[in-house]
Design a protein around this motif. Structure first.
Motif, PDB file in Angstrom:
ATOM      1  N   TYR A 110       0.796  -1.253  -0.100  1.00 33.02           N
ATOM      2  CA  TYR A 110       0.003   0.161   0.023  1.00 33.02           C
ATOM      3  C   TYR A 110       0.881   1.310  -0.075  1.00 33.02           C
ATOM      4  O   TYR A 110       1.442   1.750   1.017  1.00 33.02           O
ATOM      5  N   GLY A 113      -2.119   6.427   1.622  1.00 34.02           N
ATOM      6  CA  GLY A 113      -2.727   6.522   2.713  1.00 34.02           C
ATOM      7  C   GLY A 113      -3.312   7.969   2.957  1.00 34.02           C
ATOM      8  O   GLY A 113      -3.121   8.851   2.214  1.00 34.02           O
ATOM      9  N   LYS A 144       1.189  -7.132   5.132  1.00 34.64           N
ATOM     10  CA  LYS A 144       0.746  -5.722   4.677  1.00 34.64           C
ATOM     11  C   LYS A 144       2.044  -4.804   4.820  1.00 34.64           C
ATOM     12  O   LYS A 144       2.461  -4.570   5.805  1.00 34.64           O
ATOM     13  N   MET A 146       3.327  -0.848   4.481  1.00 38.22           N
ATOM     14  CA  MET A 146       2.901   0.519   4.413  1.00 38.22           C
ATOM     15  C   MET A 146       3.663   1.727   3.627  1.00 38.22           C
ATOM     16  O   MET A 146       4.866   1.118   3.125  1.00 38.22           O
ATOM     17  N   VAL A 149       8.169   2.392   2.664  1.00 37.04           N
ATOM     18  CA  VAL A 149       8.696   1.240   3.410  1.00 37.04           C
ATOM     19  C   VAL A 149       9.926   0.601   2.195  1.00 37.04           C
ATOM     20  O   VAL A 149       9.390   0.592   1.035  1.00 37.04           O
ATOM     21  N   SER A 161       2.322  -9.799   9.285  1.00 34.04           N
ATOM     22  CA  SER A 161       3.176  -8.871   9.717  1.00 34.04           C
ATOM     23  C   SER A 161       2.537  -7.546   9.172  1.00 34.04           C
ATOM     24  O   SER A 161       2.032  -7.674   7.861  1.00 34.04           O
ATOM     25  N   ILE A 162       2.609  -6.365  10.028  1.00 35.48           N
ATOM     26  CA  ILE A 162       2.000  -5.133   9.245  1.00 35.48           C
ATOM     27  C   ILE A 162       3.517  -4.473   9.306  1.00 35.48           C
ATOM     28  O   ILE A 162       4.044  -4.168  10.354  1.00 35.48           O
ATOM     29  N   THR A 164       5.642  -1.204   9.066  1.00 40.85           N
ATOM     30  CA  THR A 164       5.486   0.243   9.190  1.00 40.85           C
ATOM     31  C   THR A 164       6.450   0.902   8.792  1.00 40.85           C
ATOM     32  O   THR A 164       6.617   1.965   8.773  1.00 40.85           O
ATOM     33  N   LYS A 165       7.714   0.366   8.973  1.00 46.54           N
ATOM     34  CA  LYS A 165       9.003   0.939   8.873  1.00 46.54           C
ATOM     35  C   LYS A 165      10.022  -0.158   8.031  1.00 46.54           C
ATOM     36  O   LYS A 165       9.643  -1.249   7.982  1.00 46.54           O
ATOM     37  N   VAL A 176       3.315  -7.241  14.608  1.00 46.86           N
ATOM     38  CA  VAL A 176       2.482  -5.866  14.534  1.00 46.86           C
ATOM     39  C   VAL A 176       2.915  -5.157  15.376  1.00 46.86           C
ATOM     40  O   VAL A 176       2.317  -5.219  16.726  1.00 46.86           O
ATOM     41  N   PRO A 177       3.681  -3.965  15.315  1.00 47.08           N
ATOM     42  CA  PRO A 177       4.085  -3.572  14.143  1.00 47.08           C
ATOM     43  C   PRO A 177       5.204  -4.556  13.755  1.00 47.08           C
ATOM     44  O   PRO A 177       5.974  -4.922  14.610  1.00 47.08           O
ATOM     45  N   CYS A 178       5.928  -4.732  12.630  1.00 47.42           N
ATOM     46  CA  CYS A 178       7.021  -5.615  12.195  1.00 47.42           C
ATOM     47  C   CYS A 178       8.182  -5.173  12.694  1.00 47.42           C
ATOM     48  O   CYS A 178       8.604  -4.083  12.391  1.00 47.42           O
TER      49      CYS A 178
END
Ligand SMILES: CC(=O)SCCNC(=O)CCNC(=O)[C@H](O)C(C)(C)COP(=O)(O)OP(=O)(O)OC[C@H]1O[C@@H](n2cnc3c(N)ncnc32)[C@H](O)[C@@H]1OP(=O)(O)O
Length: 193
Positions: A110, A113, A144, A146, A149, A161-162, A164-165, A176-178
């Protein structure tokens, strides 16, 4: 500046109401639909349709149906790519994927945002930041990624896992967060023997 130019510059832009972007997304989704309705064993048709859709895809790839993206022209993928069912790429910004990348089912990449501020969000504003996935990366099912990344070469992202960084090369990361769980080492060669 057009809304498309603002998106490319990493600025807030109006995605929901801009006629040019709506037209481009509609064209892309027609091609995705065509792809998703092709017979499973229509290998030539499937390859040709993905080549029509993405700006670059290397040799020897499999993308299980269905898959969805928003523009297609922002997606560049190397050789030997495999994606399982239900890949969703929101390619409002560039998505760059290296060679030998394996993607499990139900993954999402993704780039886009919306602002947390309700007034900006309800105006239809959004941002889009590029995503980069290196060579030899495996994303487990349901991962997923973000906006903005980058994932380094040879890294494995555990299922669910999400991200985010950004995650460095040569590690197992998950959660989550990964977060990085551990390095992948020579000892991993022995694990399943
Ligand atoms: C391309 C395709 O289609 S793939 C098909 C779909 N298959 C999958 O999605 C399977 C994905 N596999 C996984 O996510 C696995 O859990 C793996 C590969 C990450 C496990 O790797 P291993 O090297 O066996 O790791 P191991 O089991 O030793 O776990 C290491 C740590 O990570 C943790 N961990 C493992 N999986 C996850 C996860 N999904 N989320 C969070 N943490 C996890 C473990 O609990 C362990 O933590 P601990 O040290 O505190 O006990």
């Amino acid at each position: 500046m057009t809304e498309k130019e603002k998106a490319k510059a990493g600025l807030l832009y109006n995605n929901n109401h801009d006629p040019q972007l709506i037209k481009e997304r509609t064209e892309c989704k027609k091609i995705c639909r065509k792809y998703n309705l092709l017979e499973i064993d229509d290998f030539e048709g499937r390859e040709a349709t993905i080549r029509e859709l993405f700006s670059k895809i290397g040799k020897d790839f499999v993308i299980e149906q269905p898959m969805y993206c928003d523009y297609g022209y922002n997606i560049e993928i190397g050789d030997h790519f495999f994606s399982n069912h239900n890949l969703v790429i929101l390619d409002e910004a560039k998505v760059t994927i290296g060679d030998y990348v394996f993607i499990g089912p139900d993954c999402g990449i993704y780039t886009a945002g919306h602002p947390l501020d309700v007034e900006q969000r309800n105006e239809g504003l959004e941002y889009a930041y590029p995503i980069t996935i290196g060579h030899n990366v495996w994303l487990g099912g349901g991962v997923k990624i973000m906006p903005g990344v980058a994932i380094g070469d040879n890294t494995v992202i555990a299922s669910g896992s999400i991200v985010t960084k950004s995650i460095p090369s040569n590690v197992l990361a998950g959660g989550v967060p990964c977060k990085v769980i551990r390095e992948i080492t020579e000892a991993d060669k022995e694990k399943y023997k």
